[in-house]
Each structure stands twice: as structure tokens, then as C-alpha cells.
Design a protein around this motif. Structure first.
Motif, PDB file in Angstrom:
ATOM      1  N   LYS A 250      30.373  41.468  66.068  1.00 57.65           N
ATOM      2  CA  LYS A 250      29.904  42.811  65.708  1.00 57.65           C
ATOM      3  C   LYS A 250      31.061  43.788  65.579  1.00 57.65           C
ATOM      4  O   LYS A 250      31.074  44.649  64.701  1.00 57.65           O
ATOM      5  N   GLU A 251      32.039  43.679  66.461  1.00 59.13           N
ATOM      6  CA  GLU A 251      33.181  44.604  66.463  1.00 59.13           C
ATOM      7  C   GLU A 251      34.461  43.821  66.724  1.00 59.13           C
ATOM      8  O   GLU A 251      34.435  42.740  67.321  1.00 59.13           O
ATOM      9  N   GLY A 252      35.597  44.418  66.272  1.00 61.43           N
ATOM     10  CA  GLY A 252      36.911  43.876  66.594  1.00 61.43           C
ATOM     11  C   GLY A 252      37.460  42.871  65.586  1.00 61.43           C
ATOM     12  O   GLY A 252      38.553  42.334  65.799  1.00 61.43           O
ATOM     13  N   ASP A 253      36.743  42.621  64.511  1.00 61.26           N
ATOM     14  CA  ASP A 253      37.218  41.640  63.505  1.00 61.26           C
ATOM     15  C   ASP A 253      36.911  42.169  62.101  1.00 61.26           C
ATOM     16  O   ASP A 253      36.034  41.649  61.406  1.00 61.26           O
ATOM     17  N   PRO A 254      37.645  43.196  61.662  1.00 63.42           N
ATOM     18  CA  PRO A 254      37.309  43.819  60.358  1.00 63.42           C
ATOM     19  C   PRO A 254      37.570  42.902  59.162  1.00 63.42           C
ATOM     20  O   PRO A 254      36.987  43.102  58.101  1.00 63.42           O
ATOM     21  N   ASN A 255      38.427  41.910  59.308  1.00 63.36           N
ATOM     22  CA  ASN A 255      38.785  41.057  58.162  1.00 63.36           C
ATOM     23  C   ASN A 255      38.125  39.684  58.215  1.00 63.36           C
ATOM     24  O   ASN A 255      38.537  38.769  57.498  1.00 63.36           O
ATOM     25  N   ASN A 256      37.119  39.523  59.078  1.00 58.79           N
ATOM     26  CA  ASN A 256      36.406  38.246  59.190  1.00 58.79           C
ATOM     27  C   ASN A 256      37.355  37.087  59.465  1.00 58.79           C
ATOM     28  O   ASN A 256      37.264  36.016  58.862  1.00 58.79           O
ATOM     29  N   THR A 257      38.261  37.319  60.419  1.00 54.46           N
ATOM     30  CA  THR A 257      39.202  36.280  60.813  1.00 54.46           C
ATOM     31  C   THR A 257      38.501  35.165  61.587  1.00 54.46           C
ATOM     32  O   THR A 257      38.969  34.022  61.593  1.00 54.46           O
ATOM     33  N   PHE A 258      37.358  35.495  62.196  1.00 54.53           N
ATOM     34  CA  PHE A 258      36.615  34.520  62.990  1.00 54.53           C
ATOM     35  C   PHE A 258      35.218  34.348  62.400  1.00 54.53           C
ATOM     36  O   PHE A 258      34.698  35.220  61.703  1.00 54.53           O
ATOM     37  N   ILE A 259      34.621  33.202  62.709  1.00 59.70           N
ATOM     38  CA  ILE A 259      33.262  32.907  62.273  1.00 59.70           C
ATOM     39  C   ILE A 259      32.551  32.179  63.408  1.00 59.70           C
ATOM     40  O   ILE A 259      33.190  31.448  64.187  1.00 59.70           O
ATOM     41  N   ILE A 260      31.227  32.400  63.536  1.00 60.56           N
ATOM     42  CA  ILE A 260      30.455  31.731  64.588  1.00 60.56           C
ATOM     43  C   ILE A 260      29.364  30.906  63.918  1.00 60.56           C
ATOM     44  O   ILE A 260      28.579  31.429  63.114  1.00 60.56           O
ATOM     45  N   GLU A 261      29.332  29.609  64.228  1.00 60.64           N
ATOM     46  CA  GLU A 261      28.303  28.716  63.721  1.00 60.64           C
ATOM     47  C   GLU A 261      27.348  28.353  64.854  1.00 60.64           C
ATOM     48  O   GLU A 261      27.765  28.189  65.999  1.00 60.64           O
ATOM     49  N   THR A 262      26.024  28.228  64.508  1.00 60.79           N
ATOM     50  CA  THR A 262      24.992  27.943  65.517  1.00 60.79           C
ATOM     51  C   THR A 262      24.475  26.521  65.344  1.00 60.79           C
ATOM     52  O   THR A 262      24.160  26.102  64.229  1.00 60.79           O
ATOM     53  N   ASP A 263      24.359  25.795  66.452  1.00 60.22           N
ATOM     54  CA  ASP A 263      23.695  24.496  66.457  1.00 60.22           C
ATOM     55  C   ASP A 263      22.193  24.769  66.495  1.00 60.22           C
ATOM     56  O   ASP A 263      21.668  25.304  67.500  1.00 60.22           O
ATOM     57  N   PRO A 264      21.426  24.447  65.431  1.00 62.45           N
ATOM     58  CA  PRO A 264      20.004  24.805  65.399  1.00 62.45           C
ATOM     59  C   PRO A 264      19.176  24.101  66.472  1.00 62.45           C
ATOM     60  O   PRO A 264      18.086  24.558  66.815  1.00 62.45           O
ATOM     61  N   GLU A 265      19.661  22.965  67.013  1.00 66.68           N
ATOM     62  CA  GLU A 265      18.906  22.250  68.042  1.00 66.68           C
ATOM     63  C   GLU A 265      19.024  22.921  69.404  1.00 66.68           C
ATOM     64  O   GLU A 265      18.066  22.942  70.183  1.00 66.68           O
ATOM     65  N   THR A 266      20.223  23.455  69.707  1.00 68.56           N
ATOM     66  CA  THR A 266      20.470  23.982  71.063  1.00 68.56           C
ATOM     67  C   THR A 266      20.678  25.485  71.084  1.00 68.56           C
ATOM     68  O   THR A 266      20.769  26.068  72.163  1.00 68.56           O
ATOM     69  N   ASN A 267      20.781  26.113  69.922  1.00 64.45           N
ATOM     70  CA  ASN A 267      21.112  27.546  69.827  1.00 64.45           C
ATOM     71  C   ASN A 267      22.478  27.847  70.438  1.00 64.45           C
ATOM     72  O   ASN A 267      22.762  28.980  70.829  1.00 64.45           O
ATOM     73  N   ARG A 268      23.346  26.838  70.506  1.00 63.35           N
ATOM     74  CA  ARG A 268      24.691  27.050  71.044  1.00 63.35           C
ATOM     75  C   ARG A 268      25.592  27.529  69.914  1.00 63.35           C
ATOM     76  O   ARG A 268      25.525  27.045  68.781  1.00 63.35           O
ATOM     77  N   GLY A 269      26.461  28.515  70.203  1.00 64.33           N
ATOM     78  CA  GLY A 269      27.354  29.070  69.198  1.00 64.33           C
ATOM     79  C   GLY A 269      28.781  28.593  69.374  1.00 64.33           C
ATOM     80  O   GLY A 269      29.242  28.379  70.507  1.00 64.33           O
ATOM     81  N   PHE A 270      29.503  28.439  68.238  1.00 69.19           N
ATOM     82  CA  PHE A 270      30.888  27.960  68.246  1.00 69.19           C
ATOM     83  C   PHE A 270      31.747  28.960  67.487  1.00 69.19           C
ATOM     84  O   PHE A 270      31.582  29.145  66.273  1.00 69.19           O
ATOM     85  N   LEU A 271      32.649  29.640  68.212  1.00 68.82           N
ATOM     86  CA  LEU A 271      33.560  30.614  67.609  1.00 68.82           C
ATOM     87  C   LEU A 271      34.764  29.865  67.039  1.00 68.82           C
ATOM     88  O   LEU A 271      35.479  29.179  67.772  1.00 68.82           O
ATOM     89  N   LYS A 272      34.977  30.005  65.715  1.00 68.72           N
ATOM     90  CA  LYS A 272      36.044  29.266  65.034  1.00 68.72           C
ATOM     91  C   LYS A 272      37.003  30.220  64.330  1.00 68.72           C
ATOM     92  O   LYS A 272      36.657  31.358  63.995  1.00 68.72           O
TER      93      LYS A 272
END
Length: 746
Positions: free
Chosen positions: A465-487
């Protein structure tokens, strides 16, 4: 004077009365007698033996007089003789050349090939053809109208062939000027003397529209059932006897078009618009030597669509989730279908209609679909998960001719009245090097949601939501577990951002019910520290394309390459791959200069690499590519292209010709244009003549038959059409030799 004997005299024609010769005699001869072809002009004084003319000889009337002279005694009887006396009349230049017509008319087509004759003028001269007196040359004296800096027409000085000049070929247009008058002159004495006779004639030239023009865009309907090939258009050259052909630049596996020798263009097989909707190719004409006659014409064919493709559902099954509290009129999703027929036509227009709904509870018309958009909406009846949790719809997609059924499932889900809650409000921090690989996972995060599992109300989407104006990071969600992975989404750069303070939120794809809002429980914190790594220099561009003329002077600036070092270190530039040693680079500025002469004929595309390295660490380096495209200039003189010297069989017969070809190493266009002429040498011009065939070829031919068996050196001038033009004087060896029955020289 002298005694009686056989004698020959050569006397120029004209000149009037004159003494020729005096015969002497001995007794008993007392006088002389003359007989033969005197024609009333030639006589002899009987007593003195003086042979004389009492008028002018005329070569055009008679070239030779055969006479007999004898001495006689007082009785008139022959003492000595008769002896043969022959007077050869020598020609003088006393007849002006005459055109065979007082006025000529001709027709030339717009865009006709330069140098290609469209008419001839012809003149004759009554003087002796074996002398320069009857050697004629043609020229254009005047050109009406003439507001042009260059002549629009040219004439072959030897043959009288009139053709468009290079300027005329591009300028002639019946809409600009449809009639021209040329004053053509002919001179005898090969035009070499100031007292040569000159005659003139008018040539009226009518300019007509070019027959060689591209047809309008051709439209061919796809999947035609006609018997192929099918005539679709026609082109016509301005010239007769050309060979028509087609070529294409797209390098297709096959070109479904052909052309016959009448210029008729055919489509050779049914076309499929969905496979290829347009074709662009060129019609060309060639002469018997394979040279282009006309400029290529671009032919464009558009394949017209027919409705031959059914609509296709974009998904085998479209699944839509709807909360049970959705109000009537709400848009809940879209059914998508495509049609491969031509876009934006009725053939590809797809319309939708609901064919069936299962189950039909609590009503049979719970859903409505917009006919032209496929947007699915709820009608006024609310859905109730307790009554039915799933609905199956059959949606008809039609293009007016073909129909397809698209399957749709509507899942009624629980209302979204629970927000995601993170297991931690702060995930601490991590330290990574700036050269870490893109795609690396830095953190795993977890939030939970109390709504119905496996629905849009409980699925969690994570965002920075904040702190990454250039989209340097991305978060993907595992649909089975709702676990997120910051990449890592983009390469990190310590010099740009040494630290990131990230605020991460968790949301649902379904909207929350009224009076429920996301709060701080759906937020978490994470800090990323970046460490510096010594990185190699970075070029602003990795490829520099440069077009440059091959004749630029030495030390010309070609291009400036620029690189920077992320750590701010000083950069030095160098070159690699400069195989021809044409270039140098300023190690401090990146400016690249020429240090030797460029030559397109050696290499038209020249590629080198520029290396940028750190001053204090040469191992840290990067490269950029510089490609030079050398622009041609006219810097190569013409030369002959000969497998073997031309030859003529002895004895030389009239009308024989030998073909010679010129070329040069400069870039040639559609029409290589060379002019051929003989060196201004009387011996050469008396023996040989040269005539143009086209822009590359000419004919050399003997002017008489009195040649010995030997090799002759014929100096030629060959000039190209560059700007400025270059010319060469070349020595052409021409052999006159004895020939075998197969007409080969030995």
C-alpha cells in the motif's frame, strides 16, 4: 608530259576547265586520237597531245572514265596504241545531307525508360560513303517549349534514335505538356569541321499517358468457389515484347498470384482472409537480356471477408460469483465470445441470449444478458443461497449465421462481512544486496478471513500500500492457503533507494457489506535494507545505429556513446572488433571518430563494440554495439565486364555486332545507366561504331569489311550516371579471326 602508255589519273570533281597531261610522240606519228567515255568533257589537242577537261567532272554522275589514246600518221593510221587511260573522279564534299522526311511525328509514353528509343530520324548524303563527306551525325538544335534546365529528349548521334533523357523520363506528363517540337540537325564530315553541311527537320512529339500504372486496389472475396486461376486485374507496359513477372518482399511460402505474358494478373487458388487479409507484391517487366524495363508497380490485394466462422466462447466454462445480498440490476459478470471474421463488420458481430437456466427457482428469469455486450445482470429477484447455491446457464452466442452455446455457472456465495486479519502487525526487516535476482522471495506473510472458504469473500489479495512507488516489489497469493509471497519485481539500486519502509494490506475481491470496513488488522509492516555492490558501468543505450556517407573526411565525429557508473567512478572507453581500423574513440568522452577512409564497397554494414570500464577496476565493464550503415557515393569508375574479348569472323560481313557490358562497384538502382562512346580518334571512328542497347549493354560493330586477321585495340569512354558522373577510358580488345564452321575463333 611523257610518251604514250597506259595511265591512271585521279581528278577531284568540279574545278571547271583544266590541263591534265601532255603525250609526246615520235615520227611518223603526227597527231593523237582520243576515244572512249569522254562524255563531251574530256578532250585531246591532236597536234600537241594535250589531254584536257573542258568542263567539271561530277563524282555523283560518274566515278570513273575509261579512255583510249593513240598516235596516228598523216594518213590517219595508228602508229602506237591505243593505250588505256583511266580517269578516277575524286569526291569532294559538295552535297548537303538530306532527311528522308521534311517533318517527323512520334509518340512517347509518360514514364518511358530513359535511353529507350521511341522513334528514329534518317538522312542520306550523295557524297562518297567511304569518305567523311557522307559520315553523318545527328543532334538536337532546339527544343520547344524549353523552360527546362536539362533537355527532356536525347538523340543517338549515329543512329538518329530519339529517346527520353533521364530528366524527361521522370518529367514527361501529358497533363503538364502534351506536345513538343524538336529541331533535329544532321551534319556531314562527322561534324568534325566547321565547314560541314548541316540540314534540319522538325520532329513533333506527342506525350501520352503511361500505360504502365498500378491498378486500383484489388478486392478478392475469400473462399471463392470459382475455377482457378481467376483473372483479377491487368497491367500493360509502354513497350512491346517485354517479359512480365511478379515478385514479393514478404518472402511468403507461396504467392497465390501469377501473371501471363499479356500482363493479366490471376489469383491461383482460393484465399482465406483469416489466414492473411492483405497481399502486397510488385509487377515487373524485363527485356530479353533480363534487365528491368519499367519501374516496379506495387499491387495491393485485399481479401474480402465472408461469414464463414462461428462465434467461439472465450472460456469453456464461465464461472461467476454473486453475493446473496446483491440487488436487482447489478452487473455480476460478462460472457465473452469472439468471431474470427473481419473485425467491425456484421460478419463478426456477436449477440447473446439466455437459452436456459437450471434450476428455475425461485423464478425462471433470475438473470438478464445484454444482447450486444454479454454483460450478465440480476433481475429484480434476490438470490438466496439456501434456495440454490449454484445456477447453470446456457447462453446462445450468434453472428446471424452460426450459433454457439456458452456454458455459465453462477455461484451464490455468502456475504462478505469479515475482513482479513494479519497474523503479525510487523514482520521486522531484511537486508539484501542490490544485485539480488529479480523474482527472489523476501518474505512469506499470512492473514486469515472468517467468511465462507473458497469464495471471493474469503480469498485474500495482498498489495504494497505504501513505500513502493515504483512497484519494485510484488506479492503473489497461494489460492489454496491464502499465503502471500513478497518478491523482487524490479532490479534494486542502492544509489536510488537504500531502504524501503513497506506497508502491506490484505483485501477481498468481493466488496464488504455496508457498515463493515477494513482497519489496521488488515495492515502489516516490513522494512527492506539494500547494501551496495560495485556494479559495472551502464550505457544509456546498448545499440547505436548510425548512417554515414562513405566519403566523410578523416577525423569526422561519427557518434557519441554515453555510460555512467552507478557508484560514480570515472569511466574509460575503448573499442573492440574494429577489424578494418576505421575508427577511434576518445577514452574520456566516448566520442567516436574516423581515422581512415570508409569504403562501402568493402563493407556496407560495419559493427564494432564500445567497452566502458571503471578507471580503478578495469574488470568492471560493460559493452554497447555501434552499427555504421555506409551511404554510397559515386567513387568507383565504370569498367567492362568481359569473359573473353569480342571477335568477328574474317572476312567481316556487314551488320555484325558484338555485345559488351559495363558495371561499377557502386550501388546500382533499378536501372544501371552507363553511356558508351568511342575516343575522339579518327582511326577508331573510321573503323568502329558503338550503339547503346540499354543502361548496361552496348553493341560494338565494324564500319567496313577491310579488316586484317589480328587483334585491334579500341579505346572506349564509359561514363556512369552518378552525381558527379565518373568516366573511364578502357581499351577493348577486339579480335578479327578465322572462324570454324561452328563460328568459333581460332
Amino acid at each position: 608530259s611523257g610518251p604514250l602508255k597506259d595511265m591512271n589519273f585521279s581528278i577531284p570533281e568540279g574545278g571547271g576547265m583544266r590541263f591534265v597531261y601532255q603525250f609526246t610522240s615520235e615520227p611518223p606519228a603526227v597527231s593523237f586520237r582520243l576515244t572512249g567515255e569522254t562524255d563531251g568533257i574530256i578532250g585531246i589537242v591532236p597536234k600537241t597531245g594535250v589531254l584536257y577537261l573542258n568542263g567539271s567532272l561530277d563524282w555523283e554522275e560518274k566515278t570513273m572514265h575509261r579512255l583510249q589514246v593513240e598516235s596516228v600518221d598523216e594518213k590517219g593510221d595508228t602508229v602506237k596504241g591505243p593505250y588505256a587511260v583511266t580517269i578516277y573522279v575524286e569526291d569532294i564534299n559538295d552535297n548537303p545531307p538530306e532527311f528522308d522526311q521534311p517533318k517527323y511525328t512520334g509518340v512517347v509514353r509518360q514514364n518511358s525508360r530513359p535511353g529507350k528509343p521511341f522513334m528514329y530520324v534518317h538522312a542520306t548524303d550523295r557524297d562518297d560513303p567511304t569518305t567523311p563527306h557522307a559520315q553523318l551525325i545527328y543532334s538536337i538544335l532546339h527544343h520547344f517549349p524549353n523552360p527546362y534546365s536539362e533537355m527532356l529528349f536525347q538523340i543517338d548521334s549515329q543512329t538518329g534514335a530519339i529517346s527520353p533523357s533521364r530528366t524527361g523520363s521522370s518529367y514527361l506528363d501529358p497533363l503538364k505538356q502534351d506536345t513538343f517540337t524538336l529541331v533535329v540537325t544532321v551534319k556531314d564530315m562527322a561534324g568534325m569541321t566547321t565547314n560541314a553541311f548541316t540540314s534540319s527537320a522538325d520532329v513533333i512529339i506527342t506525350v501520352k499517358e503511361s500505360l504502365w500504372k498500378a491498378p486500383p486496389t484489388i478486392h478478392v472475396q475469400e473462399n471463392s468457389t470459382q475455377v482457378h486461376p481467376v483473372n483479377i486485374s491487368k497491367v500493360q507496359s509502354n513497350e512491346q515484347g517485354v517479359i512480365y513477372g511478379l515478385f514479393e518482399k514478404e518472402k511468403l511460402s507461396r504467392l497465390p498470384f501469377s501473371i501471363d505474358q499479356d500482363g493479366i494478373i490471376y489469383v491461383t487458388e482460393p484465399l482465406d482472409r483469416e489466414e492473411k487479409d492483405t497481399y502486397t507484391f510488385f509487377a515487373i517487366t524485363k527485356d530479353s537480356t533480363g534487365d528491368l524495363v519499367d519501374k516496379p508497380l506495387q499491387i495491393q490485394v485485399i481479401v474480402e471477408d465472408i461469414n464463414d466462422n462461428p462465434p467461439v466462447c472465450q472460456q469453456a466454462l464461465t464461472v461467476i460469483e454473486v453475493q446473496e445480498n446483491e440487488s436487482g440490476g447489478s452487473s455480476i459478470g460478462t460472457v465473452l465470445a469472439t468471431d474470427m471474421d473481419e473485425k467491425d463488420t456484421l460478419n463478426s458481430r456477436v449477440q447473446f441470449k439466455i437459452e436456459s437456466q437450471v434450476p428455475e427457482v425461485p423464478a425462471s428469469n433470475l438473470f438478464f444478458i445484454q444482447q450486444d455486450t454479454g454483460v450478465l445482470q440480476l433481475t429484480g429477484t434476490s438470490l438466496n443461497k439456501m434456495i440454490a447455491s449454484n445456477y447453470s446457464l446456457k447462453v446462445l452466442a450468434t453472428d446471424g449465421t452460426f450459433q454457439t452455446i456458452c456454458d455459465v455457472e453462477v455461484h451464490v456465495i455468502d456475504i462478505n462481512d469479515q475482513i482479513p486479519i494479519f497474523e503479525k502487525s510487523d514482520y521486522g526487516n531484511v537486508t539484501v544486496a542490490e544485485d539480488i535476482t529479480v523474482g527472489t522471495v523476501l518474505l512469506e506473510i499470512q492473514a486469515t478471513d472468517g467468511d465462507e472458504p473458497a469464495t471471493g469473500s474469503s480469498h485474500i489479495d495482498y498489495q504494497v500500500k505504501e513505500g513502493d512507488p515504483n512497484n519494485t516489489f510484488i506479492i503473489e497469493t497461494d489460492p489454496e492457503t491464502n499465503r502471500g509471497f513478497l518478491k523482487i519485481n524490479k532490479a534494486l539500486d542502492f544509489e536510488t533507494a537504500p531502504v524501503y519502509n513497506l506497508v502491506i494490506n490484505a483485501t477481498n475481491p468481493e466488496p464488504l457489506v455496508p457498515n463493515v470496513q477494513y482497519n489496521s488488522s488488515s495492515l502489516t509492516l516490513f522494512k527492506v535494507f539494500i547494501t551496495n555492490v560495485d556494479e559495472p558501468p551502464v550505457f544509456h543505450k546498448t545499440l547505436y545505429n548510425v548512417e554515414i556517407s562513405e566519403d566523410v573526411p578523416l577525423d569526422t565525429l561519427v557518434v557519441t556513446v554515453e555510460a555512467y557508473d552507478p557508484e560514480g567512478d570515472t569511466i574509460r572507453y575503448s573499442l573492440e572488433g574494429d577489424m578494418r581500423k576505421w575508427l577511434k574513440v576518445d577514452s574520456a568522452t566516448g566520442r567516436i571518430y574516423t581515422i581512415s577512409n570508409l569504403d562501402r564497397e568493402q563493407q556496407e554494414k560495419y559493427t564494432v563494440e564500445v567497452v566502458a570500464s571503471e578507471l580503478n577496476n578495469a574488470a568492471q565493464k560493460s559493452k554497447a554495439t555501434v552499427v555504421l550503415y555506409l551511404r554510397d557515393v559515386n567513387d568507383n569508375p565504370p569498367r567492362l565486364v568481359m569473359d573473353s574479348p569480342p571477335f568477328f569472323c574474317h572476312p567481316v560481313a556487314g551488320g555484325e555486332k558484338a555485345l559488351i557490358q559495363a558495371t561499377d562497384d557502386d550501388k546500382q538502382g533499378f536501372y544501371p545507366m552507363f553511356t558508351f562512346s568511342l575516343v575522339d580518334d579518327m582511326d577508331t571512328k573510321n573503323n568502329w561504331q558503338i550503339s547503346k542497347v540499354n543502361g548496361s549493354y552496348a553493341h560494338i560493330s565494324p564500319k567496313h569489311s577491310n579488316f586484317e586477321v589480328k587483334a585491334y585495340n579500341v579505346p572506349l569512354i564509359i561514363k556512369d550516371s552518378g552525381n558527379p558522373p565518373l568516366e573511364s577510358i578502357v581499351n577493348l580488345e577486339v579480335n578479327v579471326c578465322k572462324c570454324s564452321s561452328e563460328n568459333s575463333c581460332f
